[in-house]
Every structure is written in structure tokens, then in C-alpha cells.
Design an enzyme around this catalytic site. Structure first.
Site, mmCIF file in Angstrom:
data_model
loop_
_atom_site.group_PDB
_atom_site.id
_atom_site.type_symbol
_atom_site.label_atom_id
_atom_site.label_comp_id
_atom_site.label_asym_id
_atom_site.label_seq_id
_atom_site.Cartn_x
_atom_site.Cartn_y
_atom_site.Cartn_z
ATOM 1 N N VAL A 1 -45.055 137.459 -44.595
ATOM 2 C CA VAL A 1 -46.050 136.892 -43.673
ATOM 3 C C VAL A 1 -45.329 136.529 -42.372
ATOM 4 O O VAL A 1 -45.327 135.383 -41.942
ATOM 5 C CB VAL A 1 -46.769 135.687 -44.303
ATOM 6 C CG1 VAL A 1 -47.683 136.146 -45.419
ATOM 7 C CG2 VAL A 1 -45.781 134.682 -44.858
ATOM 8 N N HIS A 2 -44.766 137.600 -41.769
ATOM 9 C CA HIS A 2 -43.867 137.454 -40.617
ATOM 10 C C HIS A 2 -44.260 136.335 -39.643
ATOM 11 O O HIS A 2 -43.453 135.496 -39.280
ATOM 12 C CB HIS A 2 -43.840 138.763 -39.819
ATOM 13 C CG HIS A 2 -43.535 139.974 -40.625
ATOM 14 N ND1 HIS A 2 -42.266 140.314 -40.999
ATOM 15 C CD2 HIS A 2 -44.338 140.942 -41.131
ATOM 16 C CE1 HIS A 2 -42.277 141.436 -41.684
ATOM 17 N NE2 HIS A 2 -43.530 141.841 -41.779
ATOM 18 N N ASP A 3 -45.519 136.400 -39.193
ATOM 19 C CA ASP A 3 -45.897 135.557 -38.062
ATOM 20 C C ASP A 3 -45.879 134.066 -38.407
ATOM 21 O O ASP A 3 -45.649 133.221 -37.531
ATOM 22 C CB ASP A 3 -47.272 135.987 -37.536
ATOM 23 C CG ASP A 3 -47.225 137.417 -37.002
ATOM 24 O OD1 ASP A 3 -46.115 137.917 -36.733
ATOM 25 O OD2 ASP A 3 -48.298 138.032 -36.853
ATOM 26 N N SER B 1 -43.637 132.625 -40.056
ATOM 27 C CA SER B 1 -42.263 132.130 -39.915
ATOM 28 C C SER B 1 -42.034 131.599 -38.500
ATOM 29 O O SER B 1 -41.278 130.640 -38.303
ATOM 30 C CB SER B 1 -41.247 133.234 -40.217
ATOM 31 O OG SER B 1 -41.269 133.545 -41.583
ATOM 32 N N THR C 1 -37.933 136.775 -41.733
ATOM 33 C CA THR C 1 -39.310 136.951 -42.223
ATOM 34 C C THR C 1 -39.349 137.791 -43.495
ATOM 35 O O THR C 1 -40.250 137.629 -44.316
ATOM 36 C CB THR C 1 -40.245 137.568 -41.166
ATOM 37 O OG1 THR C 1 -39.878 138.940 -40.936
ATOM 38 C CG2 THR C 1 -40.199 136.811 -39.859
#
Ligand code: BDR
Ligand code: CA
Length: 322
Positions: free
Chosen positions: A243-245, A247, A198
Site C-alpha cells: 500500500v505504497h502511498d 507509507s 513500501t
């Protein structure tokens, strides 16, 4: 093309909101429920935000409120400097949201849905793993009935990424390390999408400007909620936002963009490395230890950065204009 029936377990959260729009606009996804958890903000706020997003973007599925505290009951101050006091970058939100949450707690909603659609439900969990652990404690049979679990959490040292909330731990795991260890201990098909990938897919400002220009009101909303988030990343010299989530969503719909490593995962409980995630590589032999008799799971170790960014962009633009 197979459509994934998805329960999205989330703590919105700026990147959570962006990932929710990614799910909502993805033609490969049938979003059947949103479950909330504390994390980026307190549970009342993350639930309010989920209901707001549902209402604003006409997302038809129910929202069920989840855990207000991690399993060990520790109360942590939410990171308002990252996600804002309202969890959505402090953009103006309506006083009243008319959408109401489901009457069931999140863990019960998850159990009911998994049992109602055996081997069909994919859980995409991008906050603390508390709701998933509570569901497993109450109904261990669901592990054998879930089609797929994709979590955003952990950091396994690939590309030099070990932690964000501490040098050793990623926020979603650190925030409920016990829940995470129980979730990794369950025999369900699970992939962890951690900081290893991420933090390798930053959205730079020109990308967000382009999205704003091409995705109408959706692009404008993403632009607005990311202003504070961008300043946070800039404050320590990062050239863009992670935008970790999203991924985790990308892994669900385009797993070919990722490389994985397989093996059982443990979470360090307590001490200076609290919340550290350590995978034993299935390809390696060690002395008997804490990883024995635990199920193997996949950990993402690499991502095709440009392809991921393009997929997010195209999905949002197409959905927003569709
Ligand atoms: C994770 O923590 C939260 O702040 C984000 O929403 C993401 O799920 C990243 O460590
Ligand atoms: Ca999150």
C-alpha cells in the site's frame, strides 16, 4: 501534538484511496486540498475517483484537477490490470457524482494555498510529480514557503528494491522522470518514500479481513477495492499487497518509524534506466558530477513494519467508528 495542513497530490488508484482515508482519519492531519494527476488511470478518472471519495467519506476539502500528461507529453496506457479500468479495482461506482472540482488547475491551487499559508503546508505527493513541477515552474518562490514535501516515489536499492515498472524504475518517477528531477532539484524540505520501504510493509489477507470486520463501511470499502489489487500481487507470488502511498502518510505523521539517508537525488532521463532514482550519499565523496549544487533530501531506507501496519489499522478503525 501539531496538526499538519496537508495537500494530497494523488492518482486514485487503490493504494491512493487507502492513503486518502488514512489522512482523512488521522487526528494529526488537516486535509486542506486534494489535487489529482494522471497515472493509475487517466486524469478524468482519477479526478472522478477523488470526488467520489470526497463525497462518500464526507471529506470537506476541495479537489483540484491536475495534469493529464507528463511534462514531455508522452501518453501512457494506464495500468488497468493493477488498479482496474475505473482506477478503484472495478468496484461499482455511482453514475453521477455531485461534487465538482475546484475551478483552478492543480498547480495553481498548490501555489495559492502555499502562498496563503506560508511555512504551514505539507504536500504529500503520491503520483507522478507533474503538478509539483508545474507549480515550481510557475512560482519558484513556493519552494521556500512549503513546510514539508513527502513523496511516494523512487527506489534506491535498499532491501534490494530498484524498480517495479522496470527493473530500474518506480512507476511514479518513471511516469514523469523530468518532473521528478525538477522536484528533487528544488530547495524544499523533501523526503522520498520509495519502494525500499513500501515493499517491506505488505498487508496480508488476514490483516485486511480484520480491518473489514472492525472498520464498518470503511473496512468493507477497503476490502472491496483491494480484491483485484491482491490478485495482481498474488500473480507474481507476493503474499500480500503493498500500500505504497500510505507509507508516505505514515512518514508524515510518524517519521520516527523510518530511517533516512540524506543527499541530493537525480533521475535518469531516457535509455534503459529511464526513471531510475540515484542519491549521492552526503557522507561520501565523489568526483564532480551531476549531483553537485543540488539540494540534499532524505530518502527512507528502513521502516518499522509492524508499527506502520498497526498505525494504519488503528487510525482507520478509530476514524471509521468515531
Ligand atoms: C506507485 O505507483 C502507483 O501505482 C501507486 O499508486 C503508487 O503511488 C507505486 O509505484
Ligand atoms: Ca499513487
Amino acid at each position: 501534538m501539531s496538526v499538519h495542513k496537508v495537500i494530497y497530490d494523488t492518482d486514485p488508484g487503490i493504494d491512493d484511496a487507502m492513503a486518502l482515508l488514512f489522512l482523512h482519519f488521522s487526528p494529526d492531519v488537516d486535509l486542506v486540498g486534494i489535487t489529482t494527476v494522471m497515472g493509475n488511470a487517466r486524469i478524468e478518472t482519477t479526478t472522478r475517483n477523488a470526488l467520489y471519495l470526497k463525497e462518500r467519506f464526507n471529506i470537506p476539502c476541495p479537489v483540484a484537477q491536475g495534469a493529464s500528461l507528463p511534462l514531455d507529453g508522452t501518453d501512457e496506457e494506464p495500468p488497468a490490470h493493477i488498479h482496474g479500468h475505473n482506477g478503484l479495482g472495478d468496484v461499482a461506482l455511482p453514475e453521477v457524482i455531485s461534487a465538482k472540482p475546484d475551478t483552478r488547475p492543480a498547480y495553481q491551487f498548490i501555489i495559492d494555498m502555499v502562498r496563503a499559508f506560508p511555512n504551514e503546508i505539507c504536500i504529500v505527493a503520491v503520483g507522478r510529480m507533474t503538478n509539483l513541477a508545474l507549480a515550481l515552474r510557475a512560482a519558484p518562490d513556493i519552494a521556500g514557503l512549503v513546510k514539508q514535501v513527502v513523496i511516494m516515489g523512487g527506489a534506491f536499492g535498499f532491501h534490494g528494491h530498484f524498480g517495479n515498472v522496470s527493473p530500474a524504475a518506480e512507476a511514479n518517477i518513471h511516469g514523469d522522470a523530468l518532473a521528478a528531477d525538477e522536484v528533487f532539484g528544488a530547495s524544499w524540505p523533501l523526503t522520498a518514500v520509495g519502494l525500499d520501504v513500501t515493499l517491506e510493509t505488505l498487508m496480508l489477507e488476514p490483516y485486511l479481513r480484520d480491518l473489514r470486520a472492525k472498520a464498518g463501511a470503511v473496512g468493507e470499502f477497503i476490502w472491496e477495492i483491494t480484491r483485484l489489487y491482491e490478485r495482481f500481487y498474488q500473480s507474481f507470488g507476493m503474499p500480500g499487497i503493498s500500500v505504497h502511498d500510505s507509507s508516505a502518510v505514515a512518514f508524515l505523521i510518524a517519521p520516527e518509524l523510518f530511517k533516512v539517508r540524506r543527499g541530493p537525488i537525480r533521475v535518469v532521463q531516457g535509455g534503459i534506466a529511464h526513471g531510475a532514482t540515484i542519491q549521492k550519499d552526503d557522507g561520501k565523496t565523489h568526483r564532480p558530477g551531476a549531483w553537485d549544487n543540488r539540494p540534499s533530501h532524505d530518502v527512507c531506507v528502513d521502516v518499522q513494519r509492524e508499527a506502520f501496519l498497526q498505525l494504519y489499522f488503528d487510525t482507520i478503525v478509530r476514524g471509521a467508528n468515531g
